[in-house]
Design a protein around this motif. Sequence first.
Motif, PDB file in Angstrom:
ATOM      1  N   GLY A   1      -2.801  13.154  -8.714  1.00  0.00           N
ATOM      2  CA  GLY A   1      -3.338  12.801  -7.411  1.00  0.00           C
ATOM      3  C   GLY A   1      -3.757  11.351  -7.256  1.00  0.00           C
ATOM      4  O   GLY A   1      -4.318  10.970  -6.224  1.00  0.00           O
ATOM      5  N   THR A   2      -3.476  10.527  -8.237  1.00  0.00           N
ATOM      6  CA  THR A   2      -3.848   9.111  -8.175  1.00  0.00           C
ATOM      7  C   THR A   2      -2.842   8.316  -7.349  1.00  0.00           C
ATOM      8  O   THR A   2      -1.635   8.451  -7.537  1.00  0.00           O
ATOM      9  N   VAL A   3      -3.334   7.505  -6.426  1.00  0.00           N
ATOM     10  CA  VAL A   3      -2.485   6.601  -5.650  1.00  0.00           C
ATOM     11  C   VAL A   3      -2.835   5.171  -6.046  1.00  0.00           C
ATOM     12  O   VAL A   3      -3.962   4.881  -6.459  1.00  0.00           O
ATOM     13  N   ALA A   4      -1.866   4.262  -5.926  1.00  0.00           N
ATOM     14  CA  ALA A   4      -2.082   2.882  -6.346  1.00  0.00           C
ATOM     15  C   ALA A   4      -1.552   1.922  -5.301  1.00  0.00           C
ATOM     16  O   ALA A   4      -0.597   2.224  -4.575  1.00  0.00           O
ATOM     17  N   SER A   5      -2.177   0.750  -5.209  1.00  0.00           N
ATOM     18  CA  SER A   5      -1.748  -0.290  -4.279  1.00  0.00           C
ATOM     19  C   SER A   5      -1.835  -1.654  -4.956  1.00  0.00           C
ATOM     20  O   SER A   5      -2.532  -1.825  -5.964  1.00  0.00           O
TER      21      SER A   5
ATOM     22  N   THR B   1       0.831  -1.198   0.000  1.00  0.00           N
ATOM     23  CA  THR B   1       0.000   0.000   0.000  1.00  0.00           C
ATOM     24  C   THR B   1       0.871   1.256   0.000  1.00  0.00           C
ATOM     25  O   THR B   1       2.059   1.202   0.344  1.00  0.00           O
ATOM     26  N   PRO B   2       0.291   2.406  -0.345  1.00  0.00           N
ATOM     27  CA  PRO B   2       1.040   3.666  -0.267  1.00  0.00           C
ATOM     28  C   PRO B   2       1.571   3.938   1.130  1.00  0.00           C
ATOM     29  O   PRO B   2       2.658   4.512   1.289  1.00  0.00           O
ATOM     30  N   ASP B   3       0.824   3.532   2.163  1.00  0.00           N
ATOM     31  CA  ASP B   3       1.288   3.735   3.538  1.00  0.00           C
ATOM     32  C   ASP B   3       2.568   2.955   3.811  1.00  0.00           C
ATOM     33  O   ASP B   3       3.477   3.446   4.497  1.00  0.00           O
ATOM     34  N   THR B   4       2.657   1.746   3.274  1.00  0.00           N
ATOM     35  CA  THR B   4       3.868   0.945   3.441  1.00  0.00           C
ATOM     36  C   THR B   4       5.049   1.615   2.757  1.00  0.00           C
ATOM     37  O   THR B   4       6.158   1.645   3.289  1.00  0.00           O
ATOM     38  N   LEU B   5       4.819   2.168   1.579  1.00  0.00           N
ATOM     39  CA  LEU B   5       5.896   2.833   0.839  1.00  0.00           C
ATOM     40  C   LEU B   5       6.423   4.059   1.576  1.00  0.00           C
ATOM     41  O   LEU B   5       7.592   4.434   1.407  1.00  0.00           O
ATOM     42  N   GLN B   6       5.598   4.677   2.385  1.00  0.00           N
ATOM     43  CA  GLN B   6       5.995   5.902   3.080  1.00  0.00           C
ATOM     44  C   GLN B   6       6.801   5.644   4.349  1.00  0.00           C
ATOM     45  O   GLN B   6       7.299   6.584   4.956  1.00  0.00           O
ATOM     46  N   LEU B   7       6.945   4.383   4.727  1.00  0.00           N
ATOM     47  CA  LEU B   7       7.775   4.065   5.895  1.00  0.00           C
ATOM     48  C   LEU B   7       9.234   4.372   5.579  1.00  0.00           C
ATOM     49  O   LEU B   7       9.729   4.067   4.496  1.00  0.00           O
ATOM     50  N   ASN B   8       9.937   4.978   6.512  1.00  0.00           N
ATOM     51  CA  ASN B   8      11.336   5.349   6.289  1.00  0.00           C
ATOM     52  C   ASN B   8      12.222   4.106   6.196  1.00  0.00           C
ATOM     53  O   ASN B   8      12.172   3.226   7.056  1.00  0.00           O
ATOM     54  N   MET B   9      13.030   4.071   5.145  1.00  0.00           N
ATOM     55  CA  MET B   9      13.970   2.977   4.948  1.00  0.00           C
ATOM     56  C   MET B   9      15.387   3.486   5.213  1.00  0.00           C
ATOM     57  O   MET B   9      15.784   4.536   4.680  1.00  0.00           O
ATOM     58  N   PRO B  10      16.188   2.798   6.020  1.00  0.00           N
ATOM     59  CA  PRO B  10      17.561   3.251   6.291  1.00  0.00           C
ATOM     60  C   PRO B  10      18.423   3.173   5.044  1.00  0.00           C
ATOM     61  O   PRO B  10      18.284   2.252   4.227  1.00  0.00           O
ATOM     62  N   ASP B  11      19.298   4.143   4.889  1.00  0.00           N
ATOM     63  CA  ASP B  11      20.164   4.179   3.707  1.00  0.00           C
ATOM     64  C   ASP B  11      21.029   2.930   3.587  1.00  0.00           C
ATOM     65  O   ASP B  11      21.448   2.559   2.483  1.00  0.00           O
ATOM     66  N   SER B  12      21.299   2.277   4.694  1.00  0.00           N
ATOM     67  CA  SER B  12      22.151   1.090   4.675  1.00  0.00           C
ATOM     68  C   SER B  12      21.526  -0.060   3.896  1.00  0.00           C
ATOM     69  O   SER B  12      22.224  -0.982   3.463  1.00  0.00           O
ATOM     70  N   LEU B  13      20.202  -0.006   3.681  1.00  0.00           N
ATOM     71  CA  LEU B  13      19.515  -1.068   2.945  1.00  0.00           C
ATOM     72  C   LEU B  13      19.405  -0.782   1.453  1.00  0.00           C
ATOM     73  O   LEU B  13      18.910  -1.616   0.700  1.00  0.00           O
ATOM     74  N   GLU B  14      19.851   0.378   1.026  1.00  0.00           N
ATOM     75  CA  GLU B  14      19.738   0.749  -0.390  1.00  0.00           C
ATOM     76  C   GLU B  14      20.499  -0.239  -1.274  1.00  0.00           C
ATOM     77  O   GLU B  14      21.616  -0.657  -0.965  1.00  0.00           O
ATOM     78  N   LEU B  15      19.882  -0.615  -2.379  1.00  0.00           N
ATOM     79  CA  LEU B  15      20.526  -1.521  -3.327  1.00  0.00           C
ATOM     80  C   LEU B  15      21.665  -0.801  -4.034  1.00  0.00           C
ATOM     81  O   LEU B  15      21.474   0.297  -4.563  1.00  0.00           O
ATOM     82  N   ASP B  16      22.848  -1.415  -4.050  1.00  0.00           N
ATOM     83  CA  ASP B  16      23.990  -0.787  -4.701  1.00  0.00           C
ATOM     84  C   ASP B  16      24.159  -1.333  -6.111  1.00  0.00           C
ATOM     85  O   ASP B  16      23.352  -2.135  -6.604  1.00  0.00           O
ATOM     86  N   THR B  17      25.196  -0.905  -6.789  1.00  0.00           N
ATOM     87  CA  THR B  17      25.440  -1.292  -8.182  1.00  0.00           C
ATOM     88  C   THR B  17      25.578  -2.796  -8.327  1.00  0.00           C
ATOM     89  O   THR B  17      25.092  -3.385  -9.302  1.00  0.00           O
ATOM     90  N   ALA B  18      26.235  -3.442  -7.364  1.00  0.00           N
ATOM     91  CA  ALA B  18      26.431  -4.892  -7.422  1.00  0.00           C
ATOM     92  C   ALA B  18      25.102  -5.629  -7.411  1.00  0.00           C
ATOM     93  O   ALA B  18      24.918  -6.640  -8.096  1.00  0.00           O
TER      94      ALA B  18
ATOM     95  N   VAL C   1       3.228  -1.247  -9.508  1.00  0.00           N
ATOM     96  CA  VAL C   1       2.048  -1.750  -8.809  1.00  0.00           C
ATOM     97  C   VAL C   1       1.541  -0.848  -7.693  1.00  0.00           C
ATOM     98  O   VAL C   1       0.428  -1.026  -7.201  1.00  0.00           O
ATOM     99  N   ALA C   2       2.350   0.115  -7.260  1.00  0.00           N
ATOM    100  CA  ALA C   2       1.932   0.984  -6.153  1.00  0.00           C
ATOM    101  C   ALA C   2       2.688   2.299  -6.227  1.00  0.00           C
ATOM    102  O   ALA C   2       3.805   2.368  -6.750  1.00  0.00           O
ATOM    103  N   ASN C   3       2.065   3.367  -5.706  1.00  0.00           N
ATOM    104  CA  ASN C   3       2.747   4.659  -5.617  1.00  0.00           C
ATOM    105  C   ASN C   3       2.040   5.544  -4.599  1.00  0.00           C
ATOM    106  O   ASN C   3       0.870   5.324  -4.264  1.00  0.00           O
ATOM    107  N   THR C   4       2.764   6.539  -4.102  1.00  0.00           N
ATOM    108  CA  THR C   4       2.224   7.416  -3.073  1.00  0.00           C
ATOM    109  C   THR C   4       1.484   8.620  -3.643  1.00  0.00           C
ATOM    110  O   THR C   4       0.925   9.412  -2.893  1.00  0.00           O
ATOM    111  N   GLY C   5       1.465   8.754  -4.959  1.00  0.00           N
ATOM    112  CA  GLY C   5       0.737   9.866  -5.562  1.00  0.00           C
ATOM    113  C   GLY C   5       1.384  10.343  -6.833  1.00  0.00           C
ATOM    114  O   GLY C   5       2.543  10.738  -6.833  1.00  0.00           O
TER     115      GLY C   5
END
Length: 318
Positions: free
Chosen positions: A140-144, A50-67, A132-136
Amino acid sequence: MKRFLLVILAIGVLAACKSKKKSGHGTDEPMTLEDFQALFTPGTLPYKLTPDTLQLNMPDSLELDTAALRFLTDTLTKGDFSKNEAVQLFPLQRIPGNVVNYMVVEAAGKSHIVGYLCFMNKKGKYLNRIRVANTGSSDGTVASLSLDSKNVIKISSEKKLAGTRSALKEDFYMVNADGTVTLIMTNSNGPTSAGQIFNPIDTLQRKQKFSGDYTSGDMSIVSIRDGDDPKTFQFFITFSKDNGNCKGELSGKGHYIAGNRGEYKDKESSCGISFQFSAGRVSIRETGGCGAYRGIKCFFEGGFVKKVEKKAEKKKKK
Protein backbone atom coordinates in the motif's frame (compact mmCIF):
# COMPACT_ATOMS: atom_id res chain seq x y z
CA MET A 1 11.90 26.10 -69.66
CA LYS A 2 11.85 22.30 -69.29
CA ARG A 3 15.33 22.38 -67.77
CA PHE A 4 14.16 25.06 -65.32
CA LEU A 5 11.16 22.94 -64.29
CA LEU A 6 13.38 19.90 -63.80
CA VAL A 7 15.68 21.88 -61.50
CA ILE A 8 12.68 23.07 -59.45
CA LEU A 9 11.37 19.50 -59.24
CA ALA A 10 14.77 18.19 -58.12
CA ILE A 11 14.99 20.82 -55.38
CA GLY A 12 11.51 19.85 -54.20
CA VAL A 13 12.41 16.17 -54.05
CA LEU A 14 15.58 16.90 -52.06
CA ALA A 15 13.66 19.09 -49.63
CA ALA A 16 11.06 16.38 -49.15
CA CYS A 17 13.79 13.81 -48.45
CA LYS A 18 15.41 16.05 -45.85
CA SER A 19 12.10 16.73 -44.10
CA LYS A 20 11.12 13.06 -44.06
CA LYS A 21 10.95 11.59 -40.57
CA LYS A 22 14.11 9.57 -40.05
CA SER A 23 12.83 7.18 -37.44
CA GLY A 24 10.04 6.35 -35.05
CA HIS A 25 6.86 4.28 -35.15
CA GLY A 26 6.04 2.96 -38.56
CA THR A 27 9.42 3.65 -40.19
CA ASP A 28 12.21 1.31 -41.17
CA GLU A 29 15.12 3.70 -40.77
CA PRO A 30 17.28 3.54 -37.58
CA MET A 31 16.51 5.91 -34.73
CA THR A 32 19.16 8.49 -33.88
CA LEU A 33 19.91 9.90 -30.45
CA GLU A 34 18.26 13.16 -31.49
CA ASP A 35 15.13 11.25 -32.55
CA PHE A 36 15.07 9.46 -29.20
CA GLN A 37 15.45 12.66 -27.20
CA ALA A 38 12.69 14.29 -29.23
CA LEU A 39 10.21 11.70 -27.90
CA PHE A 40 10.47 13.31 -24.43
CA THR A 41 8.87 16.62 -23.52
CA PRO A 42 11.56 19.22 -22.70
CA GLY A 43 11.48 20.36 -19.09
CA THR A 44 13.41 22.37 -16.53
CA LEU A 45 14.14 22.13 -12.82
CA PRO A 46 12.43 22.01 -10.39
CA TYR A 47 10.37 18.97 -11.40
CA LYS A 48 7.78 16.79 -9.64
CA LEU A 49 6.28 13.39 -10.43
CA THR A 50 3.31 12.19 -8.39
CA PRO A 51 1.16 9.03 -8.41
CA ASP A 52 -1.69 11.14 -9.82
CA THR A 53 0.46 12.08 -12.81
CA LEU A 54 1.31 8.42 -13.42
CA GLN A 55 -2.38 7.53 -13.50
CA LEU A 56 -3.10 9.82 -16.46
CA ASN A 57 -3.93 7.78 -19.56
CA MET A 58 -1.13 7.66 -22.11
CA PRO A 59 -2.00 6.89 -25.77
CA ASP A 60 -0.48 3.71 -27.13
CA SER A 61 1.03 5.71 -29.99
CA LEU A 62 3.52 7.23 -27.52
CA GLU A 63 4.81 3.88 -26.25
CA LEU A 64 8.56 3.45 -26.57
CA ASP A 65 9.40 0.79 -29.15
CA THR A 66 12.44 -1.46 -29.50
CA ALA A 67 14.35 1.16 -31.49
CA ALA A 68 13.98 3.67 -28.66
CA LEU A 69 14.75 1.24 -25.84
CA ARG A 70 18.27 0.63 -27.13
CA PHE A 71 19.15 4.09 -25.78
CA LEU A 72 18.13 2.97 -22.26
CA THR A 73 18.53 -0.55 -20.84
CA ASP A 74 16.64 -3.80 -21.25
CA THR A 75 16.57 -4.22 -17.45
CA LEU A 76 14.79 -0.93 -16.75
CA THR A 77 11.78 -2.54 -15.02
CA LYS A 78 13.64 -5.46 -13.43
CA GLY A 79 12.27 -6.37 -9.99
CA ASP A 80 9.21 -4.12 -10.16
CA PHE A 81 6.77 -6.30 -12.14
CA SER A 82 5.95 -10.01 -12.29
CA LYS A 83 7.91 -12.06 -14.80
CA ASN A 84 5.13 -12.50 -17.39
CA GLU A 85 3.40 -9.16 -16.88
CA ALA A 86 3.06 -6.99 -19.98
CA VAL A 87 4.61 -3.58 -19.33
CA GLN A 88 4.34 -0.48 -21.52
CA LEU A 89 7.03 2.22 -21.37
CA PHE A 90 6.23 5.88 -22.06
CA PRO A 91 8.54 8.91 -22.34
CA LEU A 92 7.63 11.77 -20.00
CA GLN A 93 10.29 14.45 -19.56
CA ARG A 94 13.91 15.21 -20.44
CA ILE A 95 15.61 17.71 -18.15
CA PRO A 96 19.17 19.09 -18.26
CA GLY A 97 21.04 18.82 -14.96
CA ASN A 98 24.30 20.07 -13.47
CA VAL A 99 26.21 16.78 -13.45
CA VAL A 100 23.99 14.51 -15.57
CA ASN A 101 20.87 14.92 -17.67
CA TYR A 102 17.57 13.34 -16.62
CA MET A 103 14.95 11.38 -18.52
CA VAL A 104 11.70 10.38 -16.83
CA VAL A 105 10.09 7.14 -18.01
CA GLU A 106 6.72 5.70 -17.01
CA ALA A 107 6.28 1.93 -16.81
CA ALA A 108 2.62 0.85 -16.84
CA GLY A 109 1.63 -2.72 -15.96
CA LYS A 110 -1.64 -4.36 -14.94
CA SER A 111 -0.88 -4.26 -11.22
CA HIS A 112 0.61 -0.78 -10.83
CA ILE A 113 2.51 2.05 -12.53
CA VAL A 114 6.11 3.01 -11.79
CA GLY A 115 8.13 6.13 -12.59
CA TYR A 116 11.88 5.95 -13.24
CA LEU A 117 14.44 8.74 -13.22
CA CYS A 118 17.12 7.81 -15.75
CA PHE A 119 20.57 9.39 -15.67
CA MET A 120 22.29 10.19 -18.97
CA ASN A 121 25.74 11.70 -19.40
CA LYS A 122 26.16 14.93 -21.33
CA LYS A 123 26.69 12.96 -24.56
CA GLY A 124 23.36 11.13 -24.15
CA LYS A 125 24.72 7.78 -22.92
CA TYR A 126 22.57 5.91 -20.38
CA LEU A 127 24.24 5.56 -16.96
CA ASN A 128 21.72 4.36 -14.40
CA ARG A 129 18.14 4.72 -13.12
CA ILE A 130 16.31 4.83 -9.80
CA ARG A 131 12.69 4.14 -9.04
CA VAL A 132 11.18 7.44 -7.90
CA ALA A 133 7.38 7.11 -7.99
CA ASN A 134 4.61 4.51 -8.06
CA THR A 135 0.85 4.26 -7.74
CA GLY A 136 0.93 1.62 -5.01
CA SER A 137 3.06 -1.36 -4.02
CA SER A 138 1.86 -4.61 -2.47
CA ASP A 139 1.93 -3.11 1.05
CA GLY A 140 0.00 0.00 0.00
CA THR A 141 2.98 2.36 -0.15
CA VAL A 142 2.89 5.12 -2.78
CA ALA A 143 5.92 7.19 -3.80
CA SER A 144 6.52 10.53 -5.50
CA LEU A 145 9.53 12.48 -6.80
CA SER A 146 10.70 16.02 -6.26
CA LEU A 147 13.84 17.19 -8.08
CA ASP A 148 14.83 20.71 -7.01
CA SER A 149 16.86 23.42 -8.72
CA LYS A 150 20.04 22.24 -6.91
CA ASN A 151 19.62 18.73 -8.38
CA VAL A 152 18.70 17.23 -4.99
CA ILE A 153 16.46 14.20 -5.50
CA LYS A 154 13.72 13.70 -2.89
CA ILE A 155 11.71 10.47 -2.94
CA SER A 156 8.70 10.57 -0.63
CA SER A 157 7.12 7.25 0.36
CA GLU A 158 3.79 7.21 2.19
CA LYS A 159 2.12 4.19 3.75
CA LYS A 160 -1.35 4.24 5.31
CA LEU A 161 -1.55 2.94 8.87
CA ALA A 162 -4.53 2.19 11.09
CA GLY A 163 -7.34 4.73 11.01
CA THR A 164 -6.38 8.02 9.39
CA ARG A 165 -2.70 7.79 10.29
CA SER A 166 0.06 7.40 7.74
CA ALA A 167 3.85 6.95 7.82
CA LEU A 168 5.90 9.28 5.62
CA LYS A 169 9.54 8.72 4.71
CA GLU A 170 11.62 11.19 2.69
CA ASP A 171 14.97 10.14 1.22
CA PHE A 172 17.28 12.81 -0.21
CA TYR A 173 19.95 11.89 -2.77
CA MET A 174 22.68 13.55 -4.79
CA VAL A 175 23.62 12.05 -8.16
CA ASN A 176 27.27 11.59 -9.16
CA ALA A 177 28.82 11.99 -12.61
CA ASP A 178 28.93 8.20 -13.12
CA GLY A 179 25.19 7.87 -12.46
CA THR A 180 25.47 6.51 -8.93
CA VAL A 181 23.50 8.21 -6.15
CA THR A 182 24.49 9.15 -2.60
CA LEU A 183 21.95 9.22 0.23
CA ILE A 184 22.42 12.51 2.07
CA MET A 185 19.49 12.57 4.46
CA THR A 186 16.37 10.68 5.56
CA ASN A 187 13.33 12.14 7.30
CA SER A 188 10.62 9.89 8.70
CA ASN A 189 7.60 10.19 10.96
CA GLY A 190 7.16 6.43 11.07
CA PRO A 191 7.73 4.31 14.16
CA THR A 192 11.40 3.72 15.03
CA SER A 193 13.16 1.80 17.76
CA ALA A 194 15.81 3.36 19.97
CA GLY A 195 19.31 2.46 18.91
CA GLN A 196 18.32 1.52 15.36
CA ILE A 197 20.03 3.69 12.75
CA PHE A 198 20.24 2.94 9.04
CA ASN A 199 23.86 3.53 8.08
CA PRO A 200 24.30 3.57 4.27
CA ILE A 201 28.11 3.19 4.49
CA ASP A 202 28.17 0.59 7.27
CA THR A 203 29.60 -2.22 5.12
CA LEU A 204 32.43 -0.16 3.61
CA GLN A 205 36.07 -0.78 4.56
CA ARG A 206 37.39 0.63 7.85
CA LYS A 207 41.15 0.03 7.87
CA GLN A 208 42.33 3.64 8.11
CA LYS A 209 43.38 5.08 11.47
CA PHE A 210 40.24 7.09 12.19
CA SER A 211 37.69 4.83 10.48
CA GLY A 212 34.91 3.54 12.72
CA ASP A 213 31.63 4.57 14.34
CA TYR A 214 31.47 7.42 16.86
CA THR A 215 28.26 7.79 18.89
CA SER A 216 26.54 10.26 21.19
CA GLY A 217 23.40 8.71 22.64
CA ASP A 218 21.17 6.14 20.92
CA MET A 219 20.25 8.10 17.80
CA SER A 220 23.35 10.17 16.96
CA ILE A 221 26.35 8.81 15.08
CA VAL A 222 29.36 9.93 13.05
CA SER A 223 30.43 7.02 10.85
CA ILE A 224 33.85 7.21 9.15
CA ARG A 225 34.99 4.80 6.43
CA ASP A 226 38.10 4.53 4.24
CA GLY A 227 38.40 6.82 1.24
CA ASP A 228 39.89 6.19 -2.18
CA ASP A 229 43.36 7.00 -0.81
CA PRO A 230 44.97 7.69 2.62
CA LYS A 231 44.15 11.41 2.36
CA THR A 232 40.38 10.97 1.95
CA PHE A 233 37.51 9.43 3.91
CA GLN A 234 33.80 8.78 3.57
CA PHE A 235 31.39 9.80 6.30
CA PHE A 236 27.77 9.56 7.38
CA ILE A 237 26.36 11.78 10.14
CA THR A 238 22.91 11.54 11.68
CA PHE A 239 21.68 13.09 14.91
CA SER A 240 18.47 13.60 16.86
CA LYS A 241 18.20 16.32 19.50
CA ASP A 242 15.52 17.90 21.68
CA ASN A 243 13.54 14.65 22.02
CA GLY A 244 13.51 14.12 18.28
CA ASN A 245 12.25 17.62 17.44
CA CYS A 246 15.48 18.53 15.71
CA LYS A 247 17.21 16.12 13.34
CA GLY A 248 19.99 16.20 10.79
CA GLU A 249 21.59 13.82 8.32
CA LEU A 250 24.49 14.22 5.91
CA SER A 251 26.93 11.99 4.02
CA GLY A 252 29.80 12.67 1.66
CA LYS A 253 33.55 12.51 1.05
CA GLY A 254 36.04 14.49 3.11
CA HIS A 255 39.81 14.81 3.19
CA TYR A 256 42.36 14.82 6.00
CA ILE A 257 44.40 17.91 6.81
CA ALA A 258 47.21 18.37 9.38
CA GLY A 259 47.23 14.75 10.56
CA ASN A 260 44.25 14.52 12.91
CA ARG A 261 41.87 16.98 11.29
CA GLY A 262 39.48 16.56 8.40
CA GLU A 263 37.11 18.72 6.44
CA TYR A 264 34.19 18.46 4.06
CA LYS A 265 32.88 21.06 1.61
CA ASP A 266 29.65 20.50 -0.30
CA LYS A 267 30.08 21.23 -4.01
CA GLU A 268 26.39 22.06 -4.43
CA SER A 269 26.01 24.47 -1.48
CA SER A 270 27.95 26.38 1.19
CA CYS A 271 27.71 23.48 3.66
CA GLY A 272 30.99 22.58 5.35
CA ILE A 273 31.97 20.33 8.27
CA SER A 274 35.25 20.18 10.20
CA PHE A 275 36.36 16.97 11.94
CA GLN A 276 38.78 16.94 14.89
CA PHE A 277 40.01 13.45 15.76
CA SER A 278 41.68 12.46 19.03
CA ALA A 279 42.16 9.25 21.00
CA GLY A 280 38.83 7.44 20.61
CA ARG A 281 36.84 10.60 19.90
CA VAL A 282 35.79 12.96 17.12
CA SER A 283 34.38 16.46 17.38
CA ILE A 284 32.46 18.01 14.49
CA ARG A 285 31.54 21.62 13.75
CA GLU A 286 29.75 23.38 10.91
CA THR A 287 31.98 25.69 8.88
CA GLY A 288 29.25 26.65 6.39
CA GLY A 289 25.49 26.74 6.14
CA CYS A 290 24.12 23.18 6.24
CA GLY A 291 20.48 24.15 6.81
CA ALA A 292 19.31 21.96 3.91
CA TYR A 293 20.39 18.87 5.84
CA ARG A 294 19.13 19.64 9.38
CA GLY A 295 16.51 21.45 11.44
CA ILE A 296 16.73 25.23 11.65
CA LYS A 297 17.40 25.32 15.40
CA CYS A 298 20.23 22.77 15.62
CA PHE A 299 23.63 22.26 14.03
CA PHE A 300 26.14 19.58 13.11
CA GLU A 301 28.31 19.94 16.18
CA GLY A 302 29.45 18.14 19.30
CA GLY A 303 31.68 15.31 20.52
CA PHE A 304 31.26 11.61 19.73
CA VAL A 305 32.94 8.59 21.32
CA LYS A 306 34.32 5.76 19.17
CA LYS A 307 32.55 2.41 19.53
CA VAL A 308 34.68 -0.62 20.30
CA GLU A 309 34.45 -3.12 17.45
CA LYS A 310 33.20 -6.63 18.27
CA LYS A 311 36.45 -8.23 17.14
CA ALA A 312 38.39 -6.13 19.60
CA GLU A 313 35.98 -7.11 22.38
CA LYS A 314 36.53 -10.81 21.65
CA LYS A 315 40.31 -10.39 21.85
CA LYS A 316 39.97 -8.77 25.30
CA LYS A 317 37.91 -11.71 26.58
CA LYS A 318 40.67 -14.10 25.53
